[in-house]
Design a protein around this motif. Structure first.
Motif, PDB file in Angstrom:
ATOM      1  N   MET A 103       0.824  -1.210   0.000  1.00  0.00           N
ATOM      2  CA  MET A 103       0.000   0.000   0.000  1.00  0.00           C
ATOM      3  C   MET A 103       0.858   1.260   0.000  1.00  0.00           C
ATOM      4  O   MET A 103       0.519   2.264  -0.638  1.00  0.00           O
ATOM      5  CB  MET A 103      -0.933  -0.003   1.213  1.00  0.00           C
ATOM      6  CG  MET A 103      -1.900   1.172   1.258  1.00  0.00           C
ATOM      7  SD  MET A 103      -3.023   1.109   2.662  1.00  0.00           S
ATOM      8  CE  MET A 103      -4.140  -0.193   2.125  1.00  0.00           C
ATOM      9  N   SER A 104       1.979   1.230   0.697  1.00  0.00           N
ATOM     10  CA  SER A 104       2.849   2.412   0.772  1.00  0.00           C
ATOM     11  C   SER A 104       3.499   2.735  -0.574  1.00  0.00           C
ATOM     12  O   SER A 104       3.983   3.850  -0.778  1.00  0.00           O
ATOM     13  CB  SER A 104       3.931   2.204   1.830  1.00  0.00           C
ATOM     14  OG  SER A 104       4.774   1.115   1.485  1.00  0.00           O
ATOM     15  N   GLN A 105       3.514   1.770  -1.506  1.00  0.00           N
ATOM     16  CA  GLN A 105       4.091   2.008  -2.831  1.00  0.00           C
ATOM     17  C   GLN A 105       3.088   2.604  -3.822  1.00  0.00           C
ATOM     18  O   GLN A 105       3.449   2.959  -4.933  1.00  0.00           O
ATOM     19  CB  GLN A 105       4.651   0.699  -3.388  1.00  0.00           C
ATOM     20  CG  GLN A 105       5.809   0.135  -2.570  1.00  0.00           C
ATOM     21  CD  GLN A 105       6.262  -1.223  -3.052  1.00  0.00           C
ATOM     22  OE1 GLN A 105       5.821  -1.701  -4.101  1.00  0.00           O
ATOM     23  NE2 GLN A 105       7.146  -1.874  -2.297  1.00  0.00           N
ATOM     24  N   LEU A 106       1.818   2.687  -3.408  1.00  0.00           N
ATOM     25  CA  LEU A 106       0.801   3.276  -4.278  1.00  0.00           C
ATOM     26  C   LEU A 106       0.950   4.792  -4.318  1.00  0.00           C
ATOM     27  O   LEU A 106       1.448   5.414  -3.380  1.00  0.00           O
ATOM     28  CB  LEU A 106      -0.607   2.908  -3.774  1.00  0.00           C
ATOM     29  CG  LEU A 106      -0.970   1.419  -3.719  1.00  0.00           C
ATOM     30  CD1 LEU A 106      -2.356   1.254  -3.119  1.00  0.00           C
ATOM     31  CD2 LEU A 106      -0.921   0.796  -5.111  1.00  0.00           C
ATOM     32  N   HIS A 107       0.501   5.389  -5.420  1.00  0.00           N
ATOM     33  CA  HIS A 107       0.513   6.843  -5.557  1.00  0.00           C
ATOM     34  C   HIS A 107      -0.918   7.357  -5.457  1.00  0.00           C
ATOM     35  O   HIS A 107      -1.840   6.802  -6.061  1.00  0.00           O
ATOM     36  CB  HIS A 107       1.128   7.255  -6.895  1.00  0.00           C
ATOM     37  CG  HIS A 107       2.562   6.873  -7.033  1.00  0.00           C
ATOM     38  ND1 HIS A 107       3.581   7.535  -6.383  1.00  0.00           N
ATOM     39  CD2 HIS A 107       3.161   5.864  -7.729  1.00  0.00           C
ATOM     40  CE1 HIS A 107       4.744   6.976  -6.687  1.00  0.00           C
ATOM     41  NE2 HIS A 107       4.516   5.952  -7.506  1.00  0.00           N
ATOM     42  N   PHE A 108      -1.097   8.427  -4.694  1.00  0.00           N
ATOM     43  CA  PHE A 108      -2.422   9.022  -4.493  1.00  0.00           C
ATOM     44  C   PHE A 108      -2.408  10.424  -5.075  1.00  0.00           C
ATOM     45  O   PHE A 108      -1.813  11.342  -4.509  1.00  0.00           O
ATOM     46  CB  PHE A 108      -2.772   9.050  -3.005  1.00  0.00           C
ATOM     47  CG  PHE A 108      -2.821   7.689  -2.377  1.00  0.00           C
ATOM     48  CD1 PHE A 108      -3.984   6.934  -2.411  1.00  0.00           C
ATOM     49  CD2 PHE A 108      -1.701   7.147  -1.759  1.00  0.00           C
ATOM     50  CE1 PHE A 108      -4.041   5.670  -1.845  1.00  0.00           C
ATOM     51  CE2 PHE A 108      -1.743   5.878  -1.185  1.00  0.00           C
ATOM     52  CZ  PHE A 108      -2.917   5.149  -1.237  1.00  0.00           C
ATOM     53  N   CYS A 109      -3.048  10.569  -6.233  1.00  0.00           N
ATOM     54  CA  CYS A 109      -2.998  11.862  -6.916  1.00  0.00           C
ATOM     55  C   CYS A 109      -4.374  12.333  -7.382  1.00  0.00           C
ATOM     56  O   CYS A 109      -4.499  13.366  -8.021  1.00  0.00           O
ATOM     57  CB  CYS A 109      -2.053  11.793  -8.116  1.00  0.00           C
ATOM     58  SG  CYS A 109      -2.421  10.439  -9.248  1.00  0.00           S
TER      59      CYS A 109
END
Length: 251
Positions: A103-109
């Protein structure tokens, strides 16, 4: 059993402390903002405590299901109980660490509003603008491995308990045993059932709003009811509680 009850008490105190203070603060102040790091951290501890509780409930049901007193000390001595408790915490930590790292490798944009009252898995990954198929597959596999076998072990244990209760000659004894056993089984079924629905069923429009309600069952209802079932119905705990209250009043 008291070792497992102590672990369960510590676990659920930590569990509710992870979620409810933040929810209450948002309701009182109106500030509903949370950072991405804070959200993932909340999810990490939420997943850790959920996983450990699944394991502990299965262990406690197995402990109750050992219906031969002469075999009990050989099957559940202090060393084995400590090892089982340690394994439950370590396995929960390892599984949630895998999911949290992904989850920490996902990008939230994109959108930044979580359609939930806590940072749960599905609402968080829906905000990601990267491919989430891998983390979704891994979470489904881990949930299947961790939830279903433990639930089946718990049901098998309660079947053994019920079959033993049916052999009790006294009607009063059977009624008292069934009263306690049925309470345990109902809460455990609600806990595992809601977890299976939330984490293993596909995310649909119908279930999206229901999942918020189901989340209340395993985040609020179960921690609220477990002390009543596992502790306050126990005569020894009642006596100890009365002593504590009388000592406090005497001060």
């Amino acid at each position: 059993m008291y070792l497992f009850l102590g672990n369960l008490s510590c676990l659920e105190t930590s569990f509710t402390s992870t979620i409810l203070p933040r929810v209450l603060a948002s309701l009182l102040t109106g500030d509903r903002n949370i950072s991405v790091t804070g959200c993932i951290t909340q999810f990490h501890f939420l997943g850790l405590f959920l996983g450990v509780e699944c394991y502990l409930l299965a262990l406690m049901s197995y402990d109750l299901a050992i219906c031969k007193p002469l075999h009990y000390t050989g099957l559940m001595n202090s060393k084995i109980c400590l090892q089982l408790a340690a394994v439950s915490w370590m396995s929960g930590f390892m599984i949630i660490t895998i999911v949290t790292c992904l989850m920490s490798q996902l990008h939230f944009c994109g959108p930044n509003e979580i359609n939930h009252f806590l940072c749960d898995f599905t609402p968080v990954i829906k905000l990601s603008c990267t491919d989430t198929s891998l983390i979704t597959l891994v979470t489904f596999i881990l949930s299947s491995i961790y939830t279903l076998p433990l639930f089946l072990l718990t049901l098998a244990s309660y079947i053994c308990i019920i079959s033993t209760i049916l052999r009790i000659p006294s009607t009063t004894g059977r009624r008292k045993a069934f009263s306690t056993c049925s309470s345990h089984l109902i809460v455990v079924t609600i806990y595992y059932g809601t977890l299976i629905i939330v984490y293993m069923f596909p995310d649909t429009d119908t279930l999206r709003d229901l999942n918020k309600v189901f989340s209340l069952f395993y985040t609020v209802l179960t921690p609220l009811v477990n002390p009543l079932i596992y502790s306050l119905r126990n005569k020894e705990v009642k006596v100890a509680l009365r002593k504590v209250i009388s000592n406090v009043w005497s001060l």
